[in-house]
Design a protein around this motif. Sequence first.
Motif, PDB file in Angstrom:
ATOM      1  N   ARG A 135       8.409  -6.358  -9.040  1.00  0.00           N
ATOM      2  CA  ARG A 135       7.346  -6.991  -8.248  1.00  0.00           C
ATOM      3  C   ARG A 135       6.016  -6.251  -8.426  1.00  0.00           C
ATOM      4  O   ARG A 135       4.972  -6.874  -8.614  1.00  0.00           O
ATOM      5  N   ALA A 138       4.674  -6.917 -11.929  1.00  0.00           N
ATOM      6  CA  ALA A 138       4.060  -8.247 -12.043  1.00  0.00           C
ATOM      7  C   ALA A 138       2.648  -8.238 -11.463  1.00  0.00           C
ATOM      8  O   ALA A 138       1.714  -8.794 -12.053  1.00  0.00           O
ATOM      9  N   MET A 139       2.485  -7.579 -10.325  1.00  0.00           N
ATOM     10  CA  MET A 139       1.161  -7.546  -9.697  1.00  0.00           C
ATOM     11  C   MET A 139       0.166  -6.728 -10.517  1.00  0.00           C
ATOM     12  O   MET A 139      -0.992  -7.118 -10.678  1.00  0.00           O
ATOM     13  N   LEU A 142      -0.760  -8.806 -13.640  1.00  0.00           N
ATOM     14  CA  LEU A 142      -1.676  -9.897 -13.324  1.00  0.00           C
ATOM     15  C   LEU A 142      -3.067  -9.382 -12.957  1.00  0.00           C
ATOM     16  O   LEU A 142      -4.080  -9.957 -13.352  1.00  0.00           O
ATOM     17  N   THR A 153      -3.985 -13.478  -7.877  1.00  0.00           N
ATOM     18  CA  THR A 153      -2.662 -12.859  -8.035  1.00  0.00           C
ATOM     19  C   THR A 153      -1.744 -13.292  -6.907  1.00  0.00           C
ATOM     20  O   THR A 153      -0.570 -13.615  -7.136  1.00  0.00           O
ATOM     21  N   LEU A 157       1.787 -15.467  -7.381  1.00  0.00           N
ATOM     22  CA  LEU A 157       3.086 -14.927  -6.960  1.00  0.00           C
ATOM     23  C   LEU A 157       3.581 -15.522  -5.641  1.00  0.00           C
ATOM     24  O   LEU A 157       4.716 -15.257  -5.233  1.00  0.00           O
ATOM     25  N   VAL A 164      -0.441  -8.088  -2.009  1.00  0.00           N
ATOM     26  CA  VAL A 164      -0.917  -7.717  -3.344  1.00  0.00           C
ATOM     27  C   VAL A 164      -1.641  -6.381  -3.275  1.00  0.00           C
ATOM     28  O   VAL A 164      -1.392  -5.478  -4.084  1.00  0.00           O
TER      29      VAL A 164
END
Length: 186
Positions: A135, A138-139, A142, A153, A157, A164
């Motif tokens: 997780r 991914a943040m 992005l 973002t 998601l 975030v």
Amino acid sequence: MTTPVCTSASNAAAPATQTLAYPSFASYMRARQPVLLRTARSLTGNPSDAEDLLQTALTKTFVAWERIQDHRALDGYVRRALVNTRTSQWRKRKVDEFACDVVPEPEPLPPGEDPAEQQALRDAMWRAVMRLPARQRAMVVLRYYEDLSEVQTAEVLGVSVGTVKSAVSRALGKLRDDPELGVVRS
């Protein structure tokens, strides 16, 4: 009355009606372009040059479309156009050589801008990012690799903007403390 023994001979005597395998140039191009592009790539070795070469050969084929009698031989026609065009390009290639007294040397790179060191830092950074939880990774990707805003973002998601911000903050803390990045930065 006798029956013909050889059926191919009787077919040859019949009126010639040509059935076109490809009713239009566009249908031929759509059907055969991937195969012909592979041929062009094998002739050039460069995908961009291959596309240009195929475009030129297809243009020549389009101009001669009405004159081509046997549409079963179209691939051979286009391949020959590819080879001839590539040969012409190769022959027209001009190599510029200039005689000079002093061999020009590139300017030395300033310290800290060594491309090998920069690549080592990018590789180390990417390995550190890959060690983050999915997780957080991914943040970070992005936010910083894809250059999305915090709001974008969060939308991608399906989380809140606060989530975030906090997850990215924790991920950046982990990256700052990563031992492999500490060695590279020193």
